[in-house]
Design a protein around this motif. Structure first.
Motif, short mmCIF file in Angstrom:
data_model
loop_
_atom_site.label_atom_id
_atom_site.label_comp_id
_atom_site.label_asym_id
_atom_site.label_seq_id
_atom_site.Cartn_x
_atom_site.Cartn_y
_atom_site.Cartn_z
N CYS A 114 0.82 -1.22 0.00
CA CYS A 114 0.00 0.00 0.00
C CYS A 114 0.85 1.27 0.00
N THR A 118 -1.45 0.26 -4.93
CA THR A 118 -2.14 -0.88 -4.33
C THR A 118 -2.06 -2.07 -5.28
N CYS A 124 -6.59 -0.94 0.34
CA CYS A 124 -5.71 -0.14 1.19
C CYS A 124 -6.45 1.07 1.74
#
Length: 199
Positions: A114, A118, A124
């Motif tokens: 993250c 992502t 995330c």
């Protein structure tokens, strides 16, 4: 001494404390083990290049999150808390986002999924807008508490069409848009209790 060596020492210390805990009063054993965990993680942070002040400040942030998570998280590195299917990554105080500090824990698929982007299959949640600050990377279906009260952001890059559910502190809920989707600002985490990242 290398990070691998320090991690080995941490495993030995935790094993010894687990054995000692059998013979000690439960409350005292937990307090002693927590003290050793804390010191070992601070030492690992120093070995990764942080100053004493940075390492102590980072551990204070982690301790704060562990308190808010009330037993649902376990510290697995100087700046990672494993949440049983998600990982909370903590930034060094004063830095814009988390960075790897030593080895990635074997219990966490990858702590950096993250950090600014992502990976496919992940949801995330970011403490601040524009995917910055501390973050929680959710890689397994489950319910995950949100331990901050800021205005942040999120990215849903799970299996195409997956719709997470956001649960609010007032007992309401909201179905988020299906993957792939994101919101880079304006997410009011103050009113969010937890997220279920999958149907």
């Amino acid at each position: 001494m290398g990070i691998g060596s320090l991690r080995s020492r941490l495993v030995v210390l935790l094993s010894v404390m687990a054995l000692m805990g059998v013979a000690l009063v439960a409350g005292g054993a937990r307090a002693s083990a927590a003290g050793i965990d804390r010191a070992a993680f601070v030492a690992l942070a120093r070995e990764a290049g942080l100053s004493g002040e940075q390492a102590a400040g980072l551990q204070e942030k982690v301790d704060g999150y562990l308190g808010k998570l009330a037993g649902s998280g376990t510290q697995v590195s100087p700046n990672q808390i494993e949440l049983g299917g998600a990982v909370l990554n903590v930034a060094v105080p004063g830095e814009n986002g988390p960075r790897p500090l030593g080895d990635v824990s074997a219990t966490v698929e990858n702590a950096g999924e993250c950090n600014g982007w992502t990976k496919y299959g992940w949801f995330c949640a970011y403490k601040y807008k524009n995917r910055s600050g501390d973050n929680i990377g959710m890689y397994r279906c489950g319910y995950y508490d949100i331990p901050w009260v800021t205005t942040g952001s999120w990215v849903n890059n799970q299996t195409t069409g997956t719709e997470p559910m956001m649960y609010y502190t007032n007992s309401g809920s909201e179905l988020l848009p299906p993957a792939y989707s994101y919101r880079d600002s304006g997410v009011n985490w103050r009113v969010v209790d937890r997220i279920r990242n999958c149907p």
